[in-house]
Enzyme design. Structure first.
Site, PDB file in Angstrom:
ATOM      1  N   LYS A 140      40.569  15.832 108.747  1.00  0.00           N
ATOM      2  CA  LYS A 140      41.464  16.793 108.079  1.00  0.00           C
ATOM      3  C   LYS A 140      42.803  16.862 108.811  1.00  0.00           C
ATOM      4  O   LYS A 140      43.854  16.875 108.177  1.00  0.00           O
ATOM      5  CB  LYS A 140      40.801  18.177 108.079  1.00  0.00           C
ATOM      6  CG  LYS A 140      41.749  19.329 107.823  1.00  0.00           C
ATOM      7  CD  LYS A 140      41.048  20.660 107.738  1.00  0.00           C
ATOM      8  CE  LYS A 140      41.028  21.516 108.974  1.00  0.00           C
ATOM      9  NZ  LYS A 140      42.282  21.978 109.528  1.00  0.00           N
ATOM     10  N   ASN A 141      42.719  16.896 110.148  1.00  0.00           N
ATOM     11  CA  ASN A 141      43.947  17.128 110.911  1.00  0.00           C
ATOM     12  C   ASN A 141      44.803  15.881 111.105  1.00  0.00           C
ATOM     13  O   ASN A 141      45.828  15.924 111.775  1.00  0.00           O
ATOM     14  CB  ASN A 141      43.605  17.797 112.249  1.00  0.00           C
ATOM     15  CG  ASN A 141      43.075  19.214 112.017  1.00  0.00           C
ATOM     16  OD1 ASN A 141      43.161  19.742 110.903  1.00  0.00           O
ATOM     17  ND2 ASN A 141      42.512  19.822 113.054  1.00  0.00           N
TER      18      ASN A 141
ATOM     19  N   ARG B  24      48.535  25.481 106.674  1.00  0.00           N
ATOM     20  CA  ARG B  24      49.708  25.453 107.555  1.00  0.00           C
ATOM     21  C   ARG B  24      50.515  24.156 107.406  1.00  0.00           C
ATOM     22  O   ARG B  24      51.585  24.009 107.998  1.00  0.00           O
ATOM     23  CB  ARG B  24      49.269  25.607 109.018  1.00  0.00           C
ATOM     24  CG  ARG B  24      48.913  27.034 109.359  1.00  0.00           C
ATOM     25  CD  ARG B  24      48.423  27.149 110.765  1.00  0.00           C
ATOM     26  NE  ARG B  24      49.414  26.833 111.780  1.00  0.00           N
ATOM     27  CZ  ARG B  24      50.378  27.644 112.161  1.00  0.00           C
ATOM     28  NH1 ARG B  24      50.519  28.813 111.600  1.00  0.00           N
ATOM     29  NH2 ARG B  24      51.230  27.284 113.109  1.00  0.00           N
TER      30      ARG B  24
ATOM     31  N   ASP C 112      38.344  23.704 118.535  1.00  0.00           N
ATOM     32  CA  ASP C 112      37.551  23.645 117.292  1.00  0.00           C
ATOM     33  C   ASP C 112      36.067  23.355 117.543  1.00  0.00           C
ATOM     34  O   ASP C 112      35.265  23.476 116.628  1.00  0.00           O
ATOM     35  CB  ASP C 112      38.110  22.568 116.359  1.00  0.00           C
ATOM     36  CG  ASP C 112      39.542  22.848 115.994  1.00  0.00           C
ATOM     37  OD1 ASP C 112      39.781  23.413 114.938  1.00  0.00           O
ATOM     38  OD2 ASP C 112      40.432  22.540 116.816  1.00  0.00           O
TER      39      ASP C 112
ATOM     40  N   VAL D 238      43.381  28.282 123.889  1.00  0.00           N
ATOM     41  CA  VAL D 238      44.359  27.760 122.927  1.00  0.00           C
ATOM     42  C   VAL D 238      44.774  28.836 121.917  1.00  0.00           C
ATOM     43  O   VAL D 238      45.963  29.015 121.635  1.00  0.00           O
ATOM     44  CB  VAL D 238      43.818  26.498 122.218  1.00  0.00           C
ATOM     45  CG1 VAL D 238      44.816  25.991 121.171  1.00  0.00           C
ATOM     46  CG2 VAL D 238      43.522  25.411 123.238  1.00  0.00           C
TER      47      VAL D 238
ATOM     48  N   CYS E   2      43.741  29.184 109.006  1.00  0.00           N
ATOM     49  CA  CYS E   2      42.724  30.136 109.442  1.00  0.00           C
ATOM     50  C   CYS E   2      43.336  31.299 110.183  1.00  0.00           C
ATOM     51  O   CYS E   2      44.320  31.153 110.901  1.00  0.00           O
ATOM     52  CB  CYS E   2      41.722  29.414 110.331  1.00  0.00           C
ATOM     53  SG  CYS E   2      40.654  28.342 109.385  1.00  0.00           S
TER      54      CYS E   2
END
Ligand code: EPU
Length: 454
Positions: A40-41, A113, A327, A349, A137
């Site tokens: 996804k990222n 985002r 994550d 983070v 999120c």
């Protein structure tokens, strides 16, 4: 209906998930093999990169997740033609990039985002950009000051309006010297996507170097960019006039892989994650082994299982790459509730990423969150102003409960907890999980989970 419910339902609808609530009859080990595709990222950013080119790009390994649909919608609104050549393969044609109508962009406000990363490419292509209110999120303030400061350094003017941010580039964007206050993933990507076509050289200090960023750099290099990754988090980008489309297979989603690995451990199961790669998961694998989980690196994936011996507590500090990723902590914490002793997870983070533990406590866990973190002489990551720590005392048997998904990774942890717990759990707002977990319902079914959608 509050905005989280709306986000969840919109996300679910984008991937055809008809129900937002799942009832799980837990306490059964998950067994079997599932496949993981592009991260996804990375995928969402690679799609934005296609906007920088004059010719079409082809991206392979694209997962069926709702964040991909959000980015597709925004790209289409800007004139990019997107065709699914076959499942998971997108052709993105930016030959007719145009300004979007406010309503078309606003339809995606609050969903993700990624829109903030449209700034540089749109400024290069059109001389202006409008970015809707961001979503993503709810795991802290998640400001965009690093992004906007970097864009200003390139020569953009930034005007904040009620509905979003309007940017213009009165002159051509110029390379800049930028030092990030923190190695932010998004801000590093912002600089890369802007610097590649800016006039002159950009030097970025304190850059993030996550594997997904390295994959984005590989894509940009294929497109014609000149980017060197230097020692000590320095990235130097020499701007070029034009870029071509790319052909690329996305790096596999290491966060999804780690999540299923945690599910194997928490449910005392055995899951092979097809496509998972050791290279990007080394830090996770070390912790997995220390907790007492077993894994085997295969030719085409990684097998994760609970070896039947008691799990051991660990102390973990989340960090930027190559540290332990933020994550990964939520899914792992579910397994840590079953370890014999006290585990500590320092979150360095994000300032608010333990909200999901309240539901775990309702299910029988013993997790105490220290809102200002915990100082310790054994800490390796320097303390940040905004940090938290979770102290998990185990083992505590988990029992079913009714819980509501708060965010993407926290939501997956709730699924794992429901699967591991004895009795029945009702988990609502699961649409949020479809933002980043491809076909998670089908995968749970394939692994033998006992549940129904209501
Ligand atoms: N930050 C600022 N100002 C900024 C940007 C970031 O203060 O302008 C702060 C953030 O508030 C946070 C820290 O810097 O405390 C790190 O944020 P970063 O910019 O690195 O995160 P991001 O780019 O918004 C991406 C992933 C996250 C992942 C983080 C860290 C995407 C779409 N999101 O977020 O993924 O946790 O990097 O690796 O790539 C997820 O997948 O569930 C997820 C949240």
């Amino acid at each position: 209906m509050n905005s989280l419910d709306k986000d969840s339902q919109k996300a679910a609808a984008r991937v055809g998930l008809v129900s937002d609530t799942i009832v799980i009859h837990g306490g059964k080990p998950l067994h079997g093999r599932i496949e993981v595709r592009g991260a996804k990222n990375l995928v969402t950013k690679a799609m934005v990169a296609a906007l920088l080119a004059d010719t079409p790009s082809v991206l392979k390994g694209v997962p069926e997740i709702s964040d991909v649909h959000v980015v597709s919608g925004l790209l289409r609104a800007h004139g990019v033609e997107i065709t699914e050549l076959e499942p998971g393969v997108l052709r993105l044609d930016p030959s007719n990039v145009k300004g979007a109508h406010f309503a078309e962009i606003d339809a995606h406000a609050g969903s993700s985002r990624i829109p903030i990363l449209f700034c540089g490419p749109l400024l290069h292509q059109l001389g202006e950009a409008f970015i809707p209110d961001l979503g993503g999120c709810r795991i802290g303030d998640r400001p965009i000051d690093f992004h906007l400061d970097a864009l200003r350094a390139f020569g953009a003017t930034v005007e904040k309006k009620h509905e979003g941010i309007h940017l213009t580039a009165p002159q051509k964007l110029r390379g800049a010297l930028i030092e990030l206050p923190f190695p932010s993933v998004g801000a590093t990507e912002q600089v890369l996507l802007t610097a590649v076509r800016a006039e002159g050289t950009t030097e970025l200090k304190n850059a993030a170097i996550e594997p997904e960023i390295m994959d984005l750099i590989a894509i940009l290099q294929k497109m014609g960019a000149i980017i060197s990754v230097e020692p000590n988090r320095v990235i130097v980008i020499e701007g070029v006039e034009k870029l071509d489309g790319y052909l690329h297979t996305a790096i596999v989603d290491r966060n999804e892989a780690a999540s299923w690995a945690a599910a194997a451990l928490a449910t005392k199961g055995d899951i092979t994650v097809g496509g998972a790669r050791q290279q990007e998961l080394m830090t996770f694998l070390n912790v997995y082994r220390k907790v007492g989980g077993a894994f085997d690196v295969l030719e085409d994936g990684i097998r994760f299982w609970h070896p039947g011996t008691p799990l051991k507590p660990v102390t973990v500090e989340t960090d930027v790459h190559p540290g332990f990723m933020t994550d990964w902590q939520q899914p792992l914490i579910v397994a840590l509730t079953q370890a014999e002793g006290v585990s500590i997870v320092h979150e360095t983070v994000y300032e608010n990423r333990f909200g999901f533990t309240e539901a775990l406590n309702e299910m029988g866990a013993n997790i105490v969150v220290h809102k200002d973190g915990i100082a310790s002489i054994t800490r390796r990551v320097p303390r940040r102003k905004l940090e938290q720590a979770a102290v998990i005392t185990g083992p505590t048997p988990l029992h079913g409960a009714a819980v509501r998904v708060p965010d993407l990774r926290g939501g997956f942890s709730h699924l794992i907890a429901g699967l591991a717990a004895t009795g029945t759990s009702t988990i609502s707002n699961v649409g949020i999980i479809s933002r980043g977990y491809e076909l998670f319902i089908d995968k749970m079914r394939a692994l033998g989970a006992d549940f129904e959608l209501v």
